[in-house]
Design a protein around this motif. Structure first.
Motif, mmCIF file in Angstrom:
data_model
loop_
_atom_site.group_PDB
_atom_site.id
_atom_site.type_symbol
_atom_site.label_atom_id
_atom_site.label_comp_id
_atom_site.label_asym_id
_atom_site.label_seq_id
_atom_site.Cartn_x
_atom_site.Cartn_y
_atom_site.Cartn_z
ATOM 1 N N ARG A 299 0.815 -1.217 0.000
ATOM 2 C CA ARG A 299 0.000 0.000 0.000
ATOM 3 C C ARG A 299 0.851 1.271 0.000
ATOM 4 N N ALA A 300 2.115 1.187 -0.373
ATOM 5 C CA ALA A 300 2.996 2.349 -0.360
ATOM 6 C C ALA A 300 2.689 3.266 -1.540
ATOM 7 N N ASP A 301 2.828 4.544 -1.314
ATOM 8 C CA ASP A 301 2.687 5.545 -2.368
ATOM 9 C C ASP A 301 4.090 6.039 -2.699
ATOM 10 N N LEU A 302 4.666 5.518 -3.773
ATOM 11 C CA LEU A 302 6.040 5.846 -4.113
ATOM 12 C C LEU A 302 6.208 7.301 -4.527
ATOM 13 N N SER A 303 5.105 7.962 -4.857
ATOM 14 C CA SER A 303 5.202 9.370 -5.256
ATOM 15 C C SER A 303 5.595 10.262 -4.080
ATOM 16 N N THR A 304 5.498 9.750 -2.866
ATOM 17 C CA THR A 304 5.828 10.557 -1.687
ATOM 18 C C THR A 304 7.263 10.341 -1.213
ATOM 19 N N VAL A 305 8.000 9.431 -1.827
ATOM 20 C CA VAL A 305 9.380 9.174 -1.417
ATOM 21 C C VAL A 305 10.221 10.421 -1.689
ATOM 22 N N ALA A 306 10.982 10.838 -0.700
ATOM 23 C CA ALA A 306 11.807 12.035 -0.851
ATOM 24 C C ALA A 306 13.142 11.827 -0.156
ATOM 25 N N GLY A 307 14.109 12.672 -0.518
ATOM 26 C CA GLY A 307 15.415 12.607 0.115
ATOM 27 C C GLY A 307 16.351 11.638 -0.570
ATOM 28 N N PRO A 308 17.534 11.442 -0.007
ATOM 29 C CA PRO A 308 18.532 10.562 -0.624
ATOM 30 C C PRO A 308 18.107 9.096 -0.593
ATOM 31 N N TYR A 309 18.560 8.349 -1.596
ATOM 32 C CA TYR A 309 18.207 6.931 -1.682
ATOM 33 C C TYR A 309 18.640 6.176 -0.429
ATOM 34 N N GLY A 310 19.783 6.543 0.131
ATOM 35 C CA GLY A 310 20.279 5.838 1.307
ATOM 36 C C GLY A 310 19.297 5.832 2.462
ATOM 37 N N ASP A 311 18.554 6.913 2.635
ATOM 38 C CA ASP A 311 17.574 6.955 3.719
ATOM 39 C C ASP A 311 16.424 5.981 3.466
ATOM 40 N N TRP A 312 15.981 5.895 2.220
ATOM 41 C CA TRP A 312 14.932 4.940 1.833
ATOM 42 C C TRP A 312 15.400 3.511 2.095
ATOM 43 N N LEU A 313 16.646 3.216 1.704
ATOM 44 C CA LEU A 313 17.179 1.871 1.881
ATOM 45 C C LEU A 313 17.315 1.516 3.357
ATOM 46 N N LEU A 314 17.800 2.446 4.171
ATOM 47 C CA LEU A 314 17.935 2.176 5.600
ATOM 48 C C LEU A 314 16.585 1.892 6.248
ATOM 49 N N GLN A 315 15.575 2.626 5.829
ATOM 50 C CA GLN A 315 14.230 2.386 6.349
ATOM 51 C C GLN A 315 13.799 0.953 6.064
ATOM 52 N N LYS A 316 14.090 0.462 4.861
ATOM 53 C CA LYS A 316 13.711 -0.901 4.489
ATOM 54 C C LYS A 316 14.531 -1.938 5.248
ATOM 55 N N VAL A 317 15.826 -1.685 5.402
ATOM 56 C CA VAL A 317 16.695 -2.626 6.106
ATOM 57 C C VAL A 317 16.233 -2.801 7.547
ATOM 58 N N ARG A 318 15.826 -1.711 8.179
ATOM 59 C CA ARG A 318 15.360 -1.794 9.560
ATOM 60 C C ARG A 318 14.107 -2.658 9.682
ATOM 61 N N GLN A 319 13.310 -2.704 8.626
ATOM 62 C CA GLN A 319 12.089 -3.504 8.668
ATOM 63 C C GLN A 319 12.372 -4.998 8.546
ATOM 64 N N VAL A 320 13.419 -5.376 7.790
ATOM 65 C CA VAL A 320 13.670 -6.806 7.578
ATOM 66 C C VAL A 320 14.559 -7.416 8.661
ATOM 67 N N PHE A 321 15.337 -6.574 9.354
ATOM 68 C CA PHE A 321 16.151 -7.047 10.480
ATOM 69 C C PHE A 321 15.968 -6.105 11.666
ATOM 70 N N PRO A 322 14.765 -6.014 12.233
ATOM 71 C CA PRO A 322 14.515 -5.015 13.271
ATOM 72 C C PRO A 322 15.377 -5.179 14.518
ATOM 73 N N ALA A 323 15.577 -6.420 14.964
ATOM 74 C CA ALA A 323 16.350 -6.627 16.186
ATOM 75 C C ALA A 323 17.805 -6.224 15.987
ATOM 76 N N LEU A 324 18.389 -6.605 14.869
ATOM 77 C CA LEU A 324 19.784 -6.257 14.593
ATOM 78 C C LEU A 324 19.927 -4.755 14.365
ATOM 79 N N ALA A 325 18.941 -4.147 13.725
ATOM 80 C CA ALA A 325 19.000 -2.715 13.465
ATOM 81 C C ALA A 325 19.086 -1.921 14.761
ATOM 82 N N GLU A 326 18.405 -2.394 15.808
ATOM 83 C CA GLU A 326 18.427 -1.687 17.091
ATOM 84 C C GLU A 326 19.832 -1.594 17.672
#
Length: 336
Positions: A299-326
């Motif tokens: 249900r993501a709206d990709l038209s709202t993605v803003a900022g550097p790609y690295g921030d988008w990628l980090l957001q996704k990485v935190r979702q797939v490895f939440p415990a390690l990300a902490e």
């Protein structure tokens, strides 16, 4: 173990033939453009040298996953720190909050230690010395092929062939994964090797051992991809979807190993530069509507993605490895 393909038992999906394109052919841009509009997937047939190299990477990957747990723990993701490199056990990675039925090993570009997340040196098992040479060579091969594919895609979009390399991938974010999917356990119809998802970046180039399991959602139908091991399967990611305003769709896909042996998968991700901002092109026409976005798997709206790609990628990485990300990423600096 060999590359011999196994027979996929009947599943709920039909068989889909991903179009095989020749990116060096004059009509390659037309074929890729059509494939990216219709399914978001196409394939490139590797030559003999590519196939031989793939087999060497697969052999080294099997040796890695066959190591004792104690040896693999010495090269765990936690040991890789903010570079986010190394091994994780079966079930540690999540898709939509549910553990995947896969074991994996993460690699990126070799670089000096860095405070920037997802940058730095790789970790390698001493017990499999050939893994480093074969994998880094394969990553170079796939990056070259990916840049060629992006150049052909640019032509299909009416852009200069150098568009992507000049604007987004002159210093790309390069990630490589090695996955082992064990045979799917009985009585686990609601589980997946990796559940429905789309990729985060621009372009994914997938090699594998020929064991069936990859399924793609074309329209409203899940279809099984022909598992020819000599094909490099390419699919577009969320940032190419955003760039084209939905003209090219980051199609949902998933994996369930229904064979009788492990399935080894080697996805390579060619993504925008860490600091690049992905802005929509002026292609004409309204390609993605609010209804289209509401039908996305997340249900993501990709038209709202803003900022550097690295921030988008980090957001996704935190979702797939939440415990390690902490413990690993929370103290890491921003992409900027």
């Amino acid at each position: 173990m060999s590359d011999e393909r196994t027979t996929l038992p009947a599943v709920e999906s039909a068989r889909h033939s991903i179009p095989v394109v020749d990116i060096d052919d004059v009509d390659g841009s037309i074929a890729i453009d059509q494939a990216c509009r219709e399914s978001g997937f196409f394939a490139i047939r590797g030559d003999e040298d590519t196939s031989a190299h793939r087999r060497r990477v697969l052999d080294a990957t099997r040796r890695l996953f066959a190591l004792p747990v104690e040896a693999k723990q010495r090269i765990s993701l936690a040991s890789g720190g903010t570079a986010w490199r190394g091994w994780f056990p079966l079930g540690d990675e999540l898709t939509s909050g549910v553990p995947d039925l896969k074991e994996g090993f993460y690699v990126g570009r070799e670089s000096p230690a860095s405070a920037l997340p997802l940058h730095g040196p790789n970790v390698w098992p001493q017990e499999v010395p050939e893994l480093r040479t074969e994998v880094l060579g394969w990553m170079e091969r796939m990056e070259t092929l990916g840049q060629r594919a992006l150049a052909t895609m640019a032509v299909g979009l009416g852009l200069a062939p150098s568009y992507f390399q000049r604007r987004l991938t002159s210093d790309p974010t390069v990630l490589f994964r090695m996955f082992r999917y064990p045979p799917h356990p009985e009585g686990a119809a609601d589980r997946w090797g990796v559940a429905e998802h789309s990729d985060y970046g621009l372009l994914t180039l997938l090699a594998h051992d020929g064991t069936p399991g990859l399924q793609v959602k074309v329209g409203d139908t899940w279809t099984s991809v022909d598992p020819d091991p000599d094909l490099i399967i390419c699919n577009i990611g969320d940032m190419l979807d955003r760039l084209t305003g939905g003209r090219y769709r980051s199609t949902p896909h998933r994996v369930r190993n229904a064979g009788g042996n492990d399935r080894i998968s080697l996805p390579f991700f060619l993504d925008p530069a860490w600091t690049a901002s992905v802005e929509p092109l002026s292609l004409g026409g309204e390609w993605a509507t609010p209804a289209d976005r509401a039908e996305r798997w997340d249900r993501a709206d990709l038209s709202t993605v803003a900022g550097p790609y690295g921030d988008w990628l980090l957001q996704k990485v935190r979702q797939v490895f939440p415990a390690l990300a902490e413990t690993v990423l929370d103290e890491a600096p921003s992409s900027t």
